[in-house]
Write a protein that holds these residues in place. Structure first.
Motif, mmCIF file in Angstrom:
data_model
loop_
_atom_site.group_PDB
_atom_site.id
_atom_site.type_symbol
_atom_site.label_atom_id
_atom_site.label_comp_id
_atom_site.label_asym_id
_atom_site.label_seq_id
_atom_site.Cartn_x
_atom_site.Cartn_y
_atom_site.Cartn_z
ATOM 1 N N THR A 246 47.116 42.114 41.239
ATOM 2 C CA THR A 246 46.813 41.655 39.886
ATOM 3 C C THR A 246 47.827 42.268 38.933
ATOM 4 O OG1 THR A 246 45.104 43.337 39.962
ATOM 5 C CG2 THR A 246 44.375 41.048 40.002
ATOM 6 N N GLU A 247 48.406 41.397 38.120
ATOM 7 C CA GLU A 247 49.414 41.886 37.193
ATOM 8 C C GLU A 247 48.737 42.682 36.086
ATOM 9 O OE1 GLU A 247 51.533 38.444 35.717
ATOM 10 O OE2 GLU A 247 51.130 37.514 37.662
ATOM 11 N N ARG A 249 48.430 43.594 32.278
ATOM 12 C CA ARG A 249 48.705 42.801 31.096
ATOM 13 C C ARG A 249 49.524 43.630 30.113
ATOM 14 N NH1 ARG A 249 45.320 42.888 26.362
ATOM 15 N NH2 ARG A 249 46.136 41.278 24.977
ATOM 16 N N ASP A 434 39.558 36.794 37.965
ATOM 17 C CA ASP A 434 40.902 37.153 37.514
ATOM 18 C C ASP A 434 41.539 35.990 36.773
ATOM 19 O OD1 ASP A 434 40.630 39.587 38.657
ATOM 20 O OD2 ASP A 434 41.729 39.099 40.489
ATOM 21 N N GLY A 438 42.603 35.836 32.937
ATOM 22 C CA GLY A 438 43.996 35.512 32.651
ATOM 23 C C GLY A 438 44.103 34.499 31.518
ATOM 24 N N LYS A 439 43.168 33.531 31.506
ATOM 25 C CA LYS A 439 43.154 32.527 30.426
ATOM 26 C C LYS A 439 42.826 33.179 29.086
ATOM 27 C CE LYS A 439 44.281 29.177 32.886
ATOM 28 N NZ LYS A 439 45.634 28.651 32.710
ATOM 29 N N GLU A 442 45.879 34.769 27.903
ATOM 30 C CA GLU A 442 46.800 33.753 27.358
ATOM 31 C C GLU A 442 46.427 33.387 25.925
ATOM 32 O OE1 GLU A 442 47.073 30.179 29.750
ATOM 33 O OE2 GLU A 442 47.699 31.364 31.498
#
Ligand SMILES: Nc1ncnc2c1ncn2[C@@H]1O[C@H](COP(=O)(O)OP(=O)(O)OP(=O)(O)O)[C@@H](O)[C@H]1O
Ligand SMILES: [Mg+2]
Length: 498
Positions: A246-247, A249, A434, A438-439, A442
């Protein structure tokens, strides 16, 4: 110990139109097991539950209970005597009392009249026997989720069942209630009850289950002792992929005036004198135990509740307090706690549900352009990876986790200035979690201010900072990079350095 399975499902096939919900799926649960069934959203778990409890007939395949062929679909009593279930959605009737719910359809009658006194006595005895502490005269609608579940379990055990299916029992419970539920399960295990346990909280599987079965895309993938399956392998079995890192943020906090300004907000006995800001692009987490007031605070921001005193400014304007449409008009998108009551209209199509809040944008007056609506809904379905054959399906036909994605889609559809999310990933599988978060990141990157109120630390990891509430007060602020134990200690009101 007997080795005849309590339940044995063999080569079950179930289709809904073009959707194959179960594809020659097997399951075998042995007496005394606490058996986990896991899989991603839409894998077929709840469909199997409805087949194992006699609510749905498979297209093909067989079910045996205690070595006997399953009863006919219409023989409800025979099913109830063999298998009990707490469904993903409640079967309790809120308008009836606890006693009536417990003894529904089997009240003692004399000359056609129901004998209420003996009904109440029987109901009380029944709850006592299973150590459930609830006043049977209360309307069931007043019960907490936890009490409702215990009532449902006691009800089915009273029919003689010694096999209990729990379909995501912990999705709506806070930490303390989960501990009590697990205590109850352990007690019933000692009394010889066998469990099938469905959960997206994989750590719970490791905590209370001895055996795990994984379904993926309607198929049985594996069954194995929990102790022999490391978590990474379990996730790989569920997703069919190896773990993806998992990246982390990178923050998107923008300078400039805050999107949200909360000043000295108080609501009688819920929260007191709360003040904080959220900058454009900032994600703020709100943590706290069950009675901390965090849910009520978040609900106040969305207009679901009205504060007694204090102010809320969104982009320097004050939306009319306690007014959901006013909050929406002010650019607040939200995901409520209880998706069934506040989140969507189950009988309406996915298209209508996802676009409900953008109706005014779609066309003048009351006429909504159907083509425009379906196009927008289609975009949202793709964007959030909702698993469905198309936007016209009623939301009630979606799997639980996919219903949650529809609620998320709706919150994001308004291009909100402020997003308020309450336990946004409840019932959502590990990988989709995840994805959904992530959305959210964004949206923040585009300047949306975000507030996430959740008990799940995994929902809070992407936050730029974390506010912790204890008994209605904001007590602690933690910058990104906190340790789990710091948050837990702050939620309990414990000072680690003391
Ligand atoms: N009544 C129905 N009509 C049409 N499709 C349905 C119906 N019930 C279930 N499905 C479909 O069957 C598939 C399996 O759904 P199911 O509810 O069993 O998933 P699940 O594993 O319980 O997922 P979740 O973890 O999200 O609860 C999904 O694609 C769902 O949309
Ligand atoms: Mg389900």
């Amino acid at each position: 110990m007997s080795t005849v399975p309590v339940v044995e499902a063999h080569q079950i096939v179930k289709r809904y139109g073009a959707t194959v919900a179960l594809d020659h799926a097997d399951l075998s649960v042995l007496p005394g097991q606490t058996h986990a069934l896991v899989g991603r959203n839409g894998a077929g778990k709840s469909t199997l539950v409805s087949i194992l409890t006699g609510l749905t007939e498979p297209d093909s395949g067989t079910v045996r209970l205690d070595g006997q062929p399953a009863p006919g679909l219409s023989d409800r009593d025979a099913w109830r005597a063999r298998v009990a279930c707490v469904y993903q959605r409640s079967t309790i009737i809120p308008e009836l009392s606890v006693a009536e719910n417990l003894l529904l359809n089997r009240q003692e009658t004399r000359g056609g009249l129901i004998r209420w006194r003996s009904v109440r006595r029987a109901a009380t005895e029944l709850l006592e026997r299973w150590s459930v502490d609830v006043d049977v005269r209360r309307p069931a609608g007043e019960l907490s989720v936890e009490q409702r579940q215990f009532v449902e379990i006691a009800r089915s055990l009273s029919f003689g069942a010694r096999f209990v299916i729990l379909d995501e029992p912990t999705a709506q419970l806070d930490g303390a209630a989960i501990t009590r539920l697990f205590g109850h399960i352990a007690e019933l295990q000692r009394q010889g009850v066998t469990f099938l346990f469905i959960s997206h909280h994989l750590q719970e599987v490791y905590e209370i289950c001895d055996t795990v079965t994984v379904y993926r895309d309607a198929r049985h993938i594996l069954t194995t002792p929990v102790a022999q399956l490391p978590k990474a392998d379990l996730v790989a079995a569920m997703t069919g992929e190896n773990a993806v890192a998992t990246e982390t943020r990178t923050t998107s906090v923008q300078s400039g005036s805050p999107v949200l300004q909360v000043r000295e907000l108080s609501l009688d006995s819920r929260y007191d004198n709360v003040s904080f800001d959220i900058a454009p692009g900032e994600i703020v987490g709100l943590a706290g135990a069950g009675a901390s007031g965090k849910t009520e605070l978040a609900e106040t921001l969305t207009g679901l509740r009205k504060a007694d005193t204090g102010t809320i400014l969104v982009a320097d304007r004050s939306p009319r307090p306690g007014d959901v449409p006013a909050a929406l008009a002010a650019g607040i998108g939200f995901v409520p706690e209880d998706r069934h009551h506040q989140g969507f209209v189950p009988e309406m199509s996915i298209a209508d549900n996802t676009t409900m809040t953008v109706m005014d944008r779609l066309g003048p007056g009351i006429f909504v352009r159907a083509g425009e609506r379906d196009r927008l809904a289609g975009t949202m379905i793709t964007r959030l990876e909702v698993k469905t054959p198309g936007p016209q399906l009623p939301v009630s036909a979606l799997s639980g986790g996919n219903q949650q994605k529809v609620v998320m889609a709706r919150a994001l559809a308004v291009d909100p200035r402020l997003l308020v999310l309450i336990t946004p990933t409840a019932g959502v599988d590990v990988r989709s979690k995840d994805f959904l978060l992530g959305k959210v990141a964004e949206a923040a990157a585009e300047g949306t201010a975000v507030l996430i109120a959740s008990d799940e630390l995994d929902d809070l990891r992407l936050c730029d900072r974390l506010l912790v509430m204890v008994h209605g007060e904001l007590t602690t602020e933690l910058p990104a990079g906190w340790q789990d134990r710091e948050v837990v200690a702050a939620m309990e009101g414990v000072d680690l350095d003391a």
